[in-house]
Design an enzyme around this catalytic site. Structure first.
Site, PDB file in Angstrom:
ATOM      1  N   ILE A 167      42.656 110.242 -18.953  1.00  0.00           N
ATOM      2  CA  ILE A 167      42.715 108.663 -18.522  1.00  0.00           C
ATOM      3  C   ILE A 167      42.870 108.618 -16.687  1.00  0.00           C
ATOM      4  CG2 ILE A 167      44.462 107.187 -18.584  1.00  0.00           C
ATOM      5  CD1 ILE A 167      45.917 109.010 -20.836  1.00  0.00           C
ATOM      6  N   ASP A 217      46.678 121.741  -6.773  1.00  0.00           N
ATOM      7  CA  ASP A 217      47.968 121.602  -7.911  1.00  0.00           C
ATOM      8  C   ASP A 217      48.767 120.855  -7.628  1.00  0.00           C
ATOM      9  OD1 ASP A 217      49.677 122.208 -10.516  1.00  0.00           O
ATOM     10  OD2 ASP A 217      48.356 124.028 -10.931  1.00  0.00           O
ATOM     11  N   SER A 269      55.013 108.427 -21.446  1.00  0.00           N
ATOM     12  CA  SER A 269      54.538 108.650 -23.372  1.00  0.00           C
ATOM     13  C   SER A 269      55.498 107.733 -24.377  1.00  0.00           C
ATOM     14  CB  SER A 269      53.688 109.687 -23.732  1.00  0.00           C
ATOM     15  OG  SER A 269      53.680 109.892 -25.120  1.00  0.00           O
ATOM     16  N   THR A 276      56.135 109.205 -26.302  1.00  0.00           N
ATOM     17  CA  THR A 276      56.785 110.538 -27.572  1.00  0.00           C
ATOM     18  C   THR A 276      58.454 110.688 -26.961  1.00  0.00           C
ATOM     19  OG1 THR A 276      56.065 111.726 -25.301  1.00  0.00           O
ATOM     20  CG2 THR A 276      54.905 111.547 -27.782  1.00  0.00           C
ATOM     21  N   TYR A 305      56.450 118.518 -24.846  1.00  0.00           N
ATOM     22  CA  TYR A 305      55.286 117.433 -24.362  1.00  0.00           C
ATOM     23  C   TYR A 305      56.856 116.709 -23.826  1.00  0.00           C
ATOM     24  CZ  TYR A 305      52.155 114.064 -23.848  1.00  0.00           C
ATOM     25  OH  TYR A 305      52.162 112.985 -23.178  1.00  0.00           O
ATOM     26  N   LYS A 350      58.400 114.360 -20.803  1.00  0.00           N
ATOM     27  CA  LYS A 350      58.138 112.894 -20.654  1.00  0.00           C
ATOM     28  C   LYS A 350      59.166 112.151 -20.317  1.00  0.00           C
ATOM     29  CE  LYS A 350      53.799 112.953 -19.618  1.00  0.00           C
ATOM     30  NZ  LYS A 350      53.265 112.753 -18.424  1.00  0.00           N
ATOM     31  N   ASN A 396      48.285 106.149 -27.736  1.00  0.00           N
ATOM     32  CA  ASN A 396      47.116 106.917 -27.973  1.00  0.00           C
ATOM     33  C   ASN A 396      46.213 106.015 -27.958  1.00  0.00           C
ATOM     34  OD1 ASN A 396      49.835 107.272 -30.574  1.00  0.00           O
ATOM     35  ND2 ASN A 396      48.363 109.233 -30.705  1.00  0.00           N
ATOM     36  N   ASN A 418      43.579 116.142 -30.531  1.00  0.00           N
ATOM     37  CA  ASN A 418      43.363 114.427 -30.321  1.00  0.00           C
ATOM     38  C   ASN A 418      42.880 114.380 -31.675  1.00  0.00           C
ATOM     39  OD1 ASN A 418      46.431 113.837 -28.316  1.00  0.00           O
ATOM     40  ND2 ASN A 418      44.564 113.788 -26.925  1.00  0.00           N
ATOM     41  N   LEU A 419      42.753 113.374 -32.248  1.00  0.00           N
ATOM     42  CA  LEU A 419      42.422 112.713 -33.444  1.00  0.00           C
ATOM     43  C   LEU A 419      41.123 112.709 -33.214  1.00  0.00           C
ATOM     44  CD1 LEU A 419      42.495 112.442 -36.621  1.00  0.00           C
ATOM     45  CD2 LEU A 419      43.020 110.159 -36.068  1.00  0.00           C
ATOM     46  N   ASP A 448      55.009 116.598 -34.833  1.00  0.00           N
ATOM     47  CA  ASP A 448      54.669 114.980 -35.363  1.00  0.00           C
ATOM     48  C   ASP A 448      55.241 114.082 -35.976  1.00  0.00           C
ATOM     49  OD1 ASP A 448      51.468 116.004 -33.844  1.00  0.00           O
ATOM     50  OD2 ASP A 448      50.809 116.487 -36.543  1.00  0.00           O
TER      51      ASP A 448
END
Length: 340
Positions: A12, A58, A125, A127, A150, A154, A179, A199-200, A298
């Site tokens: 991204i 970093d 996200s 999520t 994860y 967020k 996504n 990722n898919l 998921d």
């Protein structure tokens, strides 16, 4: 106008760098290349036609951040992408995620305060919502206890930013996106997972090109029309544009409060099996796949209500699922040095 962009060589981030330049900003890139490559920098420079400023550092390193802010005077804002991002890996290695995602954010906010930089776009996200019962998901949906480390990073990251904003001059826009898929039309930058994709779509394209033997569809017994998970897939260029529009809102002091939160998605859900079928139709490639057990972490279904971002930012997803799949396939062919 200088904008610091952490994780700027990632999927991204790299597309957002291009969008920033196209809109007259000067991006200053930080990336430790743990999930990206310095070659991406050269590809971005090819697209935009000029060199960029890049620091291989970093965000958990406060001293390095301080040096960058001192060297690059007049940074006006920060877009913060740098974070580990795989749900499955976070379940297996939570400490990595808490260190990278939380420590990095705290260090960055600390250095921003020290240098009086008060504008931030935060890469959040969907999520944070967990498994929401009512679709589509609005920004008013309760933030639930996340089902993965994860997702928790967020959620906690948002809380940290909100707390800092209450006690300082910080102005932040939190973008909860769904996504991201697709690639730049030049096929010079795209999603470049190191190792086995989490990722898919990268797994789909790698399977289609012969890198993977077959695709595993995790879960066939979800309470959805075809039994597979449903997600809101948004073209990465639309997502990049949303960051730039949000940044302009901050720069022009148009926000209605010091913290604003927006969903970034298409508002449409697509199942895993629907994605496979659409990919086969767009690319004319046959995709071998098998059904596999559910994957821990998921959620069943998630797609966005984008009313707020449409109205307040004037942003709306422009690109179709088919465009996303086509661009991702061309990107995969390019990096695999194969042609049809």
């Amino acid at each position: 106008m200088k904008i610091l962009i952490t994780g700027g060589l990632g999927f991204i981030g790299s597309h957002t760098v291009v969008s920033l330049v196209e809109n007259g900003f000067t991006p200053i890139i930080i990336d430790n290349c743990s999930n990206s490559s310095e070659e991406v920098l050269m590809q971005i420079e090819t697209i935009i036609g000029k060199p960029l400023t890049f620091y291989k550092e970093d965000v958990t390193d406060g001293l390095a951040l301080d040096r960058i802010f001192t060297t690059e005077k007049d940074i006006k804002g920060v877009i913060h992408f740098a974070a580990a991002k795989a749900v499955g890996e976070s379940v297996e290695n939570p400490l990595k995620y808490y260190h990278n995602n939380i420590t990095g954010l705290v260090q960055l906010l600390t250095i921003m305060q020290n240098h009086q930089v008060n504008n931030m776009i935060f890469s959040s996200s969907c999520t944070v919502y967990g498994q929401v019962e009512k679709m589509p998901i609005t920004e008013d949906a309760p933030v639930q206890a996340p089902i993965s480390p994860y997702g928790n990073t967020k959620k906690v990251g948002e809380e940290i930013i909100q707390d800092v904003a209450k006690s300082s001059d910080l102005q932040a826009i939190l973008l909860r996106y769904f996504n991201p898929i697709g690639a730049h039309p030049s096929a010079l930058i795209g999603e470049l997972p190191l190792g086995v994709p989490q990722n898919l779509l990268p797994f789909i394209t790698q399977t289609a090109v012969g890198i993977r033997e077959k695709l595993s569809v995790f879960g066939s017994d979800y309470p959805t029309p075809d039994g597979t998970c449903i997600r809101d897939y948004i073209h990465v260029l639309d997502l990049a544009d949303a960051h730039v529009i949000a940044l302009k809102r901050l720069m022009n002091q148009q926000q209605e409060s010091n913290i604003e939160i927006y969903n970034i998605g298409t508002g449409k859900g697509t199942s895993v099996l629907e994605m496979i079928t659409a990919f086969e139709e767009v690319t004319q490639q046959s995709l071998p796949y098998e059904m596999a057990p559910r994957r821990e972490g998921d959620t069943t279904i998630a797609f966005a209500d984008t009313t707020l971002v449409n109205e307040k930012l004037g942003w709306k997803a422009q690109r179709t699922l088919e465009e996303s799949l086509d661009s991702a396939w061309k990107w995969q062919l390019n990096i695999s040095n194969k042609t049809l």
